[in-house]
Design a protein around this motif. Structure first.
Motif, PDB file in Angstrom:
ATOM      1  N   MET A   1      -4.228  10.625  -1.746  1.00 33.17           N
ATOM      2  CA  MET A   1      -4.838  11.616  -0.848  1.00 33.17           C
ATOM      3  C   MET A   1      -4.445  12.984  -1.388  1.00 33.17           C
ATOM      4  O   MET A   1      -3.666  13.723  -0.769  1.00 33.17           O
ATOM      5  CB  MET A   1      -4.343  11.377   0.586  1.00 33.17           C
ATOM      6  CG  MET A   1      -4.958  10.136   1.209  1.00 33.17           C
ATOM      7  SD  MET A   1      -4.047   9.518   2.632  1.00 33.17           S
ATOM      8  CE  MET A   1      -2.837   8.498   1.779  1.00 33.17           C
TER       9      MET A   1
ATOM     10  N   HIS B   1      -2.892   4.765  -2.989  1.00 35.45           N
ATOM     11  CA  HIS B   1      -3.953   5.519  -2.308  1.00 35.45           C
ATOM     12  C   HIS B   1      -3.651   7.003  -2.464  1.00 35.45           C
ATOM     13  O   HIS B   1      -2.732   7.518  -1.827  1.00 35.45           O
ATOM     14  CB  HIS B   1      -3.957   5.083  -0.831  1.00 35.45           C
ATOM     15  CG  HIS B   1      -4.923   5.802   0.041  1.00 35.45           C
ATOM     16  ND1 HIS B   1      -4.884   5.707   1.415  1.00 35.45           N
ATOM     17  CD2 HIS B   1      -5.971   6.623  -0.252  1.00 35.45           C
ATOM     18  CE1 HIS B   1      -5.855   6.440   1.940  1.00 35.45           C
ATOM     19  NE2 HIS B   1      -6.525   7.013   0.953  1.00 35.45           N
TER      20      HIS B   1
ATOM     21  N   HIS C   1       0.847  -1.198   0.000  1.00 31.32           N
ATOM     22  CA  HIS C   1       0.000   0.000   0.000  1.00 31.32           C
ATOM     23  C   HIS C   1       0.885   1.251   0.000  1.00 31.32           C
ATOM     24  O   HIS C   1       1.753   1.406   0.853  1.00 31.32           O
ATOM     25  CB  HIS C   1      -0.885  -0.036   1.248  1.00 31.32           C
ATOM     26  CG  HIS C   1      -1.886   1.057   1.343  1.00 31.32           C
ATOM     27  ND1 HIS C   1      -3.096   1.018   0.680  1.00 31.32           N
ATOM     28  CD2 HIS C   1      -1.871   2.226   2.037  1.00 31.32           C
ATOM     29  CE1 HIS C   1      -3.786   2.118   0.963  1.00 31.32           C
ATOM     30  NE2 HIS C   1      -3.066   2.876   1.781  1.00 31.32           N
TER      31      HIS C   1
ATOM     32  N   ASP D   1       0.960   5.329   0.121  1.00 33.39           N
ATOM     33  CA  ASP D   1       0.181   6.498   0.522  1.00 33.39           C
ATOM     34  C   ASP D   1       0.753   7.764  -0.100  1.00 33.39           C
ATOM     35  O   ASP D   1       1.863   8.179   0.216  1.00 33.39           O
ATOM     36  CB  ASP D   1       0.187   6.621   2.053  1.00 33.39           C
ATOM     37  CG  ASP D   1      -0.745   5.612   2.694  1.00 33.39           C
ATOM     38  OD1 ASP D   1      -1.907   5.524   2.249  1.00 33.39           O
ATOM     39  OD2 ASP D   1      -0.312   4.905   3.616  1.00 33.39           O
TER      40      ASP D   1
ATOM     41  N   ASP E   1      -8.285   1.120   6.238  1.00 32.50           N
ATOM     42  CA  ASP E   1      -6.977   1.762   6.371  1.00 32.50           C
ATOM     43  C   ASP E   1      -6.994   2.709   7.564  1.00 32.50           C
ATOM     44  O   ASP E   1      -7.778   3.656   7.596  1.00 32.50           O
ATOM     45  CB  ASP E   1      -6.720   2.537   5.060  1.00 32.50           C
ATOM     46  CG  ASP E   1      -5.351   3.185   4.985  1.00 32.50           C
ATOM     47  OD1 ASP E   1      -4.546   3.034   5.919  1.00 32.50           O
ATOM     48  OD2 ASP E   1      -5.100   3.848   3.958  1.00 32.50           O
TER      49      ASP E   1
HETATM   50 ZN    ZN Z   1      -3.554   4.601   2.887  1.00 31.37          ZN
END
Ligand code: ZN
Ligand code: DX5
Length: 229
Positions: free
Chosen positions: A73, A71, A38, A40, A178
């Protein structure tokens, strides 16, 4: 054709890895049992932190054999989606709150050949995904307010996970959670119907490239808690 895999998968977040050695860290966590990796991505605007961009993802791709789970953001996300797909992301997840035109963002991800995910902040109700379900490969429920690792699990999200699990039905959509996932919180997350458990601190805690077996123990502990074995 392979059946859709709803078994529990552990996705360590490299936000908790040694940033000076990210390639080796990805290899180490995979060797120690990670199912997905994963990644970020934070922009200092949608969330109050800055992390990595598509160039780092591209550099990491050869070090990841499993699944590169990116992911985002970031807001806006659309101008950067192609760069992350070109960097080798298998899944690209955008935040519902960051996209004025979520349906368009999801179509864009799939049109570029990646799998499409949507993430919901803790305060966002699940009904925002109701009309895009057929464009989704993954739903990511944030069980902390995104921006930092090591925060406490927000228990109200268990109910949201159950509701989304029911909305998904038989569709081939992963349900990922998460934030604050540990051996203590994993049983409730799994019981509510999540199949992908992201873990930053709980996966990397106490380990290092020099002592990777600790990653293995951490991942095994989360998996055992989630599967009840
Ligand atoms: Zn994440
Ligand atoms: C939070 C990130 C998470 C985070 C998880 O903003 O999206 O992936 O790193 O970290 P832990 O497991 O430490 O809560």
């Amino acid at each position: 054709m392979n059946a859709f895999d709803r078994s529990i998968k552990i996705a360590p977040s490299i936000l908790s890895a040694d940033f000076a050695a990210l390639g080796a860290e990805c290899r180490a966590i995979e060797a120690q049992g990670a199912d997905w990796v994963h990644v970020d991505v934070m922009d200092g605007h949608f969330v109050p932190n800055l992390t990595i961009g598509p160039a780092v993802c591209a550099a990491l791709r050869p070090h990841i054999r499993t699944v590169m789970d990116v992911h985002l953001m970031i807001a806006p996300a659309d101008p950067y989606i192609e760069a992350f797909v070109k960097a080798g992301a298998d899944f690209v997840t955008v935040h519902a709150e960051a996209s004025a035109h979520l349906d368009r963002s999801l179509q864009l991800i799939r049109s570029l050949g990646a799998k499409a995910g949507v993430s919901l902040n803790p305060s966002t109700p699940e009904n925002v995904i109701e009309y895009v379900l057929d464009r989704l490969d993954l739903v990511l429920v944030m069980s902390v307010n995104p921006g930092f690792g090591g925060q406490s699990f927000i228990t109200s999200q268990i109910e949201k996970i159950s509701r989304i699990r029911a909305m998904i039905g038989d569709r081939p959509i992963h349900l990922e959670v998460d934030g604050g996932v540990t051996p203590e919180t994993a049983p409730r997350v799994a019981a509510a119907g999540a199949d992908v458990l992201v873990a930053g601190s709980a996966a990397f805690k106490g380990g290092s490239i020099a002592a990777p077996e600790i990653y293995g123990r951490n991942i095994a502990a989360i998996r055992a808690a989630a599967t009840g074995r």
